[in-house]
Design an enzyme around this catalytic site. Structure first.
Site, PDB file in Angstrom:
ATOM      1  CD  GLN A 294      33.410  19.496  41.068  1.00  0.00           C
ATOM      2  OE1 GLN A 294      33.411  19.376  39.738  1.00  0.00           O
ATOM      3  NE2 GLN A 294      32.163  19.903  41.782  1.00  0.00           N
TER       4      GLN A 294
ATOM      5  CE  LYS B 171      31.129  19.218  36.609  1.00  0.00           C
ATOM      6  NZ  LYS B 171      31.327  20.141  37.623  1.00  0.00           N
TER       7      LYS B 171
ATOM      8  CG  ASP C  76      32.469  25.959  36.583  1.00  0.00           C
ATOM      9  OD1 ASP C  76      31.374  25.525  36.057  1.00  0.00           O
ATOM     10  OD2 ASP C  76      33.205  25.398  37.476  1.00  0.00           O
TER      11      ASP C  76
END
Ligand code: NDP
Length: 288
Positions: A98, A54, A121
């Protein structure tokens, strides 16, 4: 006839080139560079690889990446303090935590601490609610990528029968909601669905998000269907495969995504897109 392959790598590359151009234009016009903070707790190798990928993708597209690699013993309080700091940081427009987090940390509490305005997200309950209402701000990255892939086929989603296999909060449910908002007739299957193959066989569009290699077999698939394989499974020999028996299903489907090189690359492109869109909203707030 063999299905047309939906090339996620190529689609994602094109999207990332467009994002890079928009990032440049935004910076030129407003002085704002979209910033994405990635938070990783612990040293799980797969998670570390995702965060690294990422970061590289951010750099390539001209975004500002900030990495926070914390030891596994990090306390919930320390992690919350970092999230609050990132929420207040004007250089950051997207925050991703994460998953999975270590067991001593309550993931739900951490995800809810992320500002809904920086929730790259799309996992915050406020953003889930906005999505369900049909007025989303941040759409979760994998489901957003899935919709792009379906759209890339040129198939009109309106009125189609869509079956989503898997009902997780991060993939199955949001994909189903997005398909519903695009006027598909949607069925969600899960581990307790009766006669799942017959249900899947009705579908013009199949999205598999289960986590079981070769779960979707050709007998389940209607001829000409669009088949999107979200699954990522590592076989004992190290090979990565999806949830669809690709070699056999491709002889029956109209369109199909491969694994690897399908949904995976799209997920990262959508993360960049979400951060760019967020930075644009911040810029609009500042400039009026
Ligand atoms: P979860 O484990 O959270 O959910 C799996 C779902 O599949 C559950 O709803 C479960 O049903 C259902 N399921 C499991 N076994 C069966 C079965 N035998 N029959 C019918 N349904 C079944 O997984 P995720 O949604 O997080 O991920 C799914 C897959 O997608 C994984 O392989 C994951 O690695 C991959 N993934 C890929 C991403 C990408 O970028 N390409 C991003 C995110 C995930 P029930 O609810 O009843 O238990």
């Amino acid at each position: 006839m063999s299905a047309q392959i939906i090339d996620g790598k190529a689609l994602a590359l094109k999207l990332r080139e467009g994002i890079a151009q928009e990032v440049q234009a935004l910076e030129k016009d407003t002085g704002i560079k979209p910033g994405l903070a990635a938070v990783l707790v612990g040293d799980d190798p797969a998670s570390a690889m995702y965060v690294r990928n990422k970061k590289i993708a951010c750099e390539k597209a001209g975004l500002y990446p900030q990495e926070h690699l914390l030891p596994a013993a990090t306390t919930q309080e320390a992690l919350l303090a970092l999230i609050h700091q990132l929420n207040a940081d004007p250089k950051i427009h997207g925050i991703l935590v994460q998953l999975p987090l270590p067991a001593h940390i309550e993931s739900k509490m951490i995800l809810q601490a992320v500002s809904p305005e920086k929730d790259a997200d799309g996992f915050h309950p406020v953003n889930v609610g906005r999505l369900v209402e049909g007025d989303p701000v941040f759409v979760p990255c994998t489901p957003k990528g899935v919709m792009h892939m379906i759209d890339s086929t040129g198939v009109d989603i309106t009125g189609k029968r869509a079956v989503v296999i898997g009902r997780s909060n991060i993939v199955g449910k949001p994909v189903a909601m997005l398909l519903l908002h695009r006027h598909a007739t949607v069925t969600i299957c899960h581990s307790r669905t009766k006669d799942l193959p017959a249900v899947v066989h009705e579908a013009d569009i199949v999205v598999a998000a289960i986590g079981k290699p070769a779960f979707v077999t050709p007998d389940m698939v209607k001829e000409g269907a669009v088949v999107i394989d979200v699954g990522i499974n590592r076989l004992p020999d190290g090979k990565l495969v999806g949830d669809v028996d690709f070699d056999r299903v491709k002889e029956r489907a109209g369109w199909i995504t491969p694994v690897p090189g399908g949904v995976g690359p799209m997920t990262i492109a959508m993360l960049l897109q979400n951060t760019l869109e967020s930075a644009k909203r911040f810029a609009k707030k500042i400039t009026g």
